[in-house]
Design a protein around this motif. Structure first.
Motif, PDB file in Angstrom:
ATOM      1  N   LEU A 132      -4.182  53.958  58.619  1.00 48.37           N
ATOM      2  CA  LEU A 132      -2.794  54.401  58.687  1.00 48.37           C
ATOM      3  C   LEU A 132      -1.991  53.852  57.523  1.00 48.37           C
ATOM      4  N   LEU A 133      -2.385  52.675  57.044  1.00 45.56           N
ATOM      5  CA  LEU A 133      -1.660  52.108  55.902  1.00 45.56           C
ATOM      6  C   LEU A 133      -1.987  52.856  54.622  1.00 45.56           C
ATOM      7  N   GLU A 134      -3.227  53.286  54.506  1.00 47.82           N
ATOM      8  CA  GLU A 134      -3.641  54.008  53.298  1.00 47.82           C
ATOM      9  C   GLU A 134      -2.752  55.229  53.060  1.00 47.82           C
ATOM     10  N   ARG A 135      -2.655  56.054  54.109  1.00 50.93           N
ATOM     11  CA  ARG A 135      -1.745  57.195  53.960  1.00 50.93           C
ATOM     12  C   ARG A 135      -0.500  56.870  54.794  1.00 50.93           C
ATOM     13  N   PRO A 136       0.541  56.359  54.144  1.00 45.65           N
ATOM     14  CA  PRO A 136       1.715  55.862  54.889  1.00 45.65           C
ATOM     15  C   PRO A 136       2.349  56.979  55.692  1.00 45.65           C
ATOM     16  N   PRO A 137       2.990  56.616  56.775  1.00 47.02           N
ATOM     17  CA  PRO A 137       3.604  57.598  57.669  1.00 47.02           C
ATOM     18  C   PRO A 137       4.676  58.406  56.967  1.00 47.02           C
ATOM     19  N   GLU A 138       4.851  59.654  57.375  1.00 49.19           N
ATOM     20  CA  GLU A 138       5.836  60.522  56.757  1.00 49.19           C
ATOM     21  C   GLU A 138       7.165  60.443  57.501  1.00 49.19           C
ATOM     22  N   GLY A 139       8.241  60.686  56.790  1.00 43.93           N
ATOM     23  CA  GLY A 139       9.554  60.696  57.424  1.00 43.93           C
ATOM     24  C   GLY A 139      10.494  59.713  56.747  1.00 43.93           C
TER      25      GLY A 139
ATOM     26  N   ARG B 255       8.874  58.021  61.253  1.00 41.42           N
ATOM     27  CA  ARG B 255       7.660  57.344  60.803  1.00 41.42           C
ATOM     28  C   ARG B 255       6.883  56.786  61.977  1.00 41.42           C
ATOM     29  N   VAL B 256       7.603  56.195  62.916  1.00 42.53           N
ATOM     30  CA  VAL B 256       6.908  55.630  64.076  1.00 42.53           C
ATOM     31  C   VAL B 256       6.251  56.735  64.890  1.00 42.53           C
ATOM     32  N   VAL B 257       6.982  57.818  65.118  1.00 38.89           N
ATOM     33  CA  VAL B 257       6.395  58.934  65.867  1.00 38.89           C
ATOM     34  C   VAL B 257       5.161  59.445  65.144  1.00 38.89           C
TER      35      VAL B 257
END
Lengths: 201, 201
Positions: free
Chosen positions: B86-93, B99-101
DNA sequence: TAGGGAATTAGAACGTGTTCCAATATGGGA
DNA sequence: TCCCATATTGGAACACGTTCTAATTCCCTA
């Protein structure tokens, strides 16, 4: 008192067969709770339950398909009882938050006062398989109702239901953590209170 | 990669004994995961694990005190791996909520894609006893870090930590519900999203 | 009140997690 | 290189949940 459906109906049926079956079932449930109360999940051994309830092992399995189901059914009753208790003395507080926190604290105290029985219930919940889904659902539904009832009188809104559901999940996860030895009972209380305050503006 | 402490240290130790021990341990963990992946908790049988890993049953128990511990240790790694992914491709938003969702949804998808393995992990979590407390704690800590990392860069505030803890609990309880057959994977996603939106203003 | 079908019983038996043990293999230090 | 502590092995043995069966008992109904 109209919450319980199945078992009570059977009790009302005057047939001698149904009556003796209900009595047996009750004996098994009582023995189960007593054993869980002193020793937890492991202390509830199917052979012992049968012996102490005065029935054959096969009979226990005729009524309850597995040890998990047995423990779950016994605890559904307990949680529903808890619900009634909490209704008798309504939660204190003028704000919804306060009432919910109060009810959660009381529920928490009530459960941790019988640590072994609660541990047994939680372990049964945690290792439940799809066959026992309905019993698991009954328990979380009861808890959800306890919470929505504490919020305010009348029909709960969509949001109320969502909040109650989250709090029920936090409650369950906290208990799992407690039974798993990750944290003590005070952590459950703290987590529940924090969650309630964050969720109920 | 400096998160894991124990096992890696041993690997670095050049002693032949330590090396063969680490290799055995690894083999057992790999076999465990493979078996859990196809068949879940029940498919992981200690005798089979030992046989397939090419060690004696007693050796498995020398490394892992119980079946639950074995499954938990195997899955701690998996959850930590999930964290790295999940860190490699950081969350979008742009908003923290989004991002949390996003991160919760991805975690959820990742877990439900290997249903049996996840079910095995959850069942081990649910029936964990105090002896396995540390393994349980490692798993929820990892999940908590995944969530706080998604909120924003830098140190999480007190409130962030509390929110992350609640979301972790909702996550766990949802999984328990899913494994217990109470509700489907889409319910997990819905519950997590709702909780995140209610908690992160 | 007798017959029949269902519930119950006692107990054997099986599967799997866990423990235990005597024999053996292994690797590090003198 | 040889010795010893210790890890490993193979397998028996035990505990407990669960299943199965044949014999028995119980209660409803005709």
């Amino acid at each position: 008192m109209g919450m319980v459906t199945d078992s009570e109906d059977v009790t009302e049926n005057g047939s001698a067969l149904a009556r003796s079956q209900a009595a047996r079932r009750r004996r098994v449930l009582d023995v189960t709770l007593a054993m869980a109360d002193r020793g937890g999940f492991d202390a509830v051994q199917m052979r012992d339950v049968a012996a102490e309830a005065g029935v054959a092992l096969g009979t226990v399995y005729r009524y309850f398909e597995s040890k998990e189901r047995l423990l779950l059914e016994a605890n559904v009753e307990q949680v529903e009882l808890l619900g009634e208790r909490l209704l008798e003395r309504p939660p204190e507080g003028t704000e919804a938050v306060e009432r919910v926190v109060d009810v959660l604290n009381r529920a928490c105290r009530w459960l941790t006062r019988r640590p072994d029985a609660t541990a047994a219930m939680v372990r049964a919940l945690g290792s439940a398989r799809p066959t026992e889904a309905d019993a698991v659902a009954r328990i979380s539904t009861s808890m959800g109702q306890i919470i929505t009832a504490a919020m305010h009188a009348g029909e709960p809104t969509e949001r109320d239901l969502a909040v109650a559901r989250i709090l029920t999940q936090v409650w369950l996860a906290s208990l799992v953590g407690w039974v798993g030895g990750v944290d003590g009972p005070e952590v459950i209380a703290r987590d529940l209170e924090r969650a309630a305050r964050l969720l109920i503006a």
